[in-house]
Design an enzyme around this catalytic site. Structure first.
Site, PDB file in Angstrom:
ATOM      1  N   MET A 268       0.829  -1.199   0.000  1.00 18.61           N
ATOM      2  CA  MET A 268       0.000   0.000   0.000  1.00 18.61           C
ATOM      3  C   MET A 268       0.864   1.251   0.000  1.00 18.61           C
ATOM      4  O   MET A 268       1.834   1.366   0.745  1.00 18.61           O
ATOM      5  CB  MET A 268      -0.877  -0.029   1.261  1.00 18.61           C
ATOM      6  CG  MET A 268      -1.696   1.202   1.526  1.00 18.61           C
ATOM      7  SD  MET A 268      -2.716   1.004   3.014  1.00 18.61           S
ATOM      8  CE  MET A 268      -1.450   0.919   4.305  1.00 18.61           C
TER       9      MET A 268
ATOM     10  N   SER B 275       3.785  -6.568   2.170  1.00 16.47           N
ATOM     11  CA  SER B 275       2.604  -6.067   2.860  1.00 16.47           C
ATOM     12  C   SER B 275       1.350  -6.591   2.156  1.00 16.47           C
ATOM     13  O   SER B 275       1.248  -7.788   1.926  1.00 16.47           O
ATOM     14  CB  SER B 275       2.648  -4.543   2.938  1.00 16.47           C
ATOM     15  OG  SER B 275       1.733  -4.063   3.908  1.00 16.47           O
ATOM     16  N   GLN B 276       0.395  -5.716   1.784  1.00 16.48           N
ATOM     17  CA  GLN B 276      -0.838  -6.236   1.205  1.00 16.48           C
ATOM     18  C   GLN B 276      -0.592  -7.016  -0.083  1.00 16.48           C
ATOM     19  O   GLN B 276      -1.410  -7.863  -0.466  1.00 16.48           O
ATOM     20  CB  GLN B 276      -1.849  -5.120   0.970  1.00 16.48           C
ATOM     21  CG  GLN B 276      -1.487  -4.128  -0.116  1.00 16.48           C
ATOM     22  CD  GLN B 276      -2.533  -3.019  -0.281  1.00 16.48           C
ATOM     23  OE1 GLN B 276      -3.336  -2.755   0.620  1.00 16.48           O
ATOM     24  NE2 GLN B 276      -2.542  -2.368  -1.433  1.00 16.48           N
TER      25      GLN B 276
ATOM     26  N   ASP C 286       5.932  -4.710  14.615  1.00 13.16           N
ATOM     27  CA  ASP C 286       5.122  -4.035  13.602  1.00 13.16           C
ATOM     28  C   ASP C 286       4.155  -3.041  14.241  1.00 13.16           C
ATOM     29  O   ASP C 286       3.377  -3.395  15.135  1.00 13.16           O
ATOM     30  CB  ASP C 286       4.332  -5.069  12.810  1.00 13.16           C
ATOM     31  CG  ASP C 286       3.959  -4.589  11.416  1.00 13.16           C
ATOM     32  OD1 ASP C 286       3.490  -3.439  11.302  1.00 13.16           O
ATOM     33  OD2 ASP C 286       4.143  -5.350  10.452  1.00 13.16           O
TER      34      ASP C 286
ATOM     35  N   HIS D  82       7.387  -2.685  10.496  1.00 12.65           N
ATOM     36  CA  HIS D  82       6.850  -3.126   9.214  1.00 12.65           C
ATOM     37  C   HIS D  82       7.773  -2.781   8.051  1.00 12.65           C
ATOM     38  O   HIS D  82       8.106  -1.610   7.809  1.00 12.65           O
ATOM     39  CB  HIS D  82       5.478  -2.480   9.003  1.00 12.65           C
ATOM     40  CG  HIS D  82       4.684  -3.091   7.894  1.00 12.65           C
ATOM     41  ND1 HIS D  82       4.198  -4.381   7.946  1.00 12.65           N
ATOM     42  CD2 HIS D  82       4.279  -2.592   6.700  1.00 12.65           C
ATOM     43  CE1 HIS D  82       3.528  -4.647   6.841  1.00 12.65           C
ATOM     44  NE2 HIS D  82       3.571  -3.588   6.064  1.00 12.65           N
TER      45      HIS D  82
END
Length: 290
Positions: free
Chosen positions: A28, A102-103, A219, A275
């Site tokens: 993202m 990530s996503q 995270d 993260h």
């Protein structure tokens, strides 16, 4: 930046035989070709893998649309777009390894379940949220984009309008409203077989030779961070966590993960960092089981 890139290489190199192509899906707020992130990842992989073909996915016609589509393009449409892209790419027809950030991690898993050809050989999910998120503490996009994300989530993550207009709503998992989640989540509840079991989803995912889940133990972006290992809150509250092995996904083996694990085909890595911030000393990286 070098350590960020090198970490991905330490995961990919052992699995990349005969210069297997690599497909990257960014997270993202990022894009396919950002020279400070995915652009550098692509270049380093090409160098370290001795010229292997590396495709960094662009969702849309240009970098600007690629970035905004990470917020506002329906996830299933993104997966269809990528499926068509890789089917048309002559370099990928014999299969590829997939690396998602990530996503991009859960989107690549969705791709494996929905688009078995060409075949995904290995999947590495770096900070992907495979049980969704219940919190959005940091937004990596522009001020305008982040304000729009907040506005849409405040309207109601499970309304038809928000589900069709906000990517993050499609993997928003509210443990206090499990019924709404299972009924209205257009992506996460579907690929996690929460309502009905699609046998093709399970069979397709089990065709992937190995899956690695990477969790960032400090995270502050993903809530809860255990979603990166397929864990989540126990239903009805948002304090007590359950592991993948305590979930129905595992107990009923809805995705084939239990069987894959029994065959030694799942790996769980833990990194003591925030993260997507990789440790400089790889010796501190723990290879762990959940």
């Amino acid at each position: 930046m070098i350590t960020f890139l090198a970490f991905g290489l330490t995961l990919l190199v052992p699995y990349t035989a005969a210069h297997t192509p690599v497909v990257l899906w960014h997270g993202m707020g990022d894009s396919c070709c950002n020279p400070l992130s995915m652009g550098s990842v692509k270049k380093m992989l090409e160098k370290e893998l001795d010229g292997a073909y590396v495709l960094s996915l662009m969702i849309g016609d240009n970098i600007a649309s690629d970035t905004t589509n990470g917020f506002f393009m329906d996830v299933n449409q993104q997966i269809d777009f990528v499926c068509n892209t890789i089917k048309k790419d002559p370099n990928l027809q014999n299969g590829y390894n997939a690396l998602g950030f990530s996503q991009g991690g859960q989107f690549l898993r969705g791709l494996a379940q929905k688009c078995p050809q060409p075949p995904m050989k290995q999947l590495i999910s770096v900070g992907g949220q495979h049980q969704g998120v219940y919190g959005f503490p940091h937004c990596p996009g522009s001020w305008f984009v982040c304000k729009e994300v907040d506005r849409l989530l405040n309207l109601g993550a499970y309304t038809d309008y928000v589900q069709s207009h906000l990517v993050q709503a499609q993997y928003w998992h509210d443990p206090l409203n499990e019924d709404k989640y299972t009924k209205h989540s257009r992506f996460m509840a579907d690929v996690n077989q929460e309502v009905t079991v699609n046998t093709e989803y399970k069979q397709n995912l089990m065709r992937v030779s190995n899956i690695t889940f990477v969790m960032f133990n400090k995270d502050t972006m993903v809530v809860p961070k255990e979603s990166e290992w397929f864990g989540f809150y126990k239903p009805g509250q948002d304090k007590e966590l359950m592991s993948l092995q305590e979930s129905d996904i595992w107990k009923q083996d809805k995705l084939g993960l239990k069987e894959m694990d029994s065959q030694g085909r799942l790996s769980f890595l833990k990194i003591e960092a925030d993260h997507l911030r990789f440790l400089q000393h790889f010796g501190l990286m723990n290879h762990s089981s959940p």
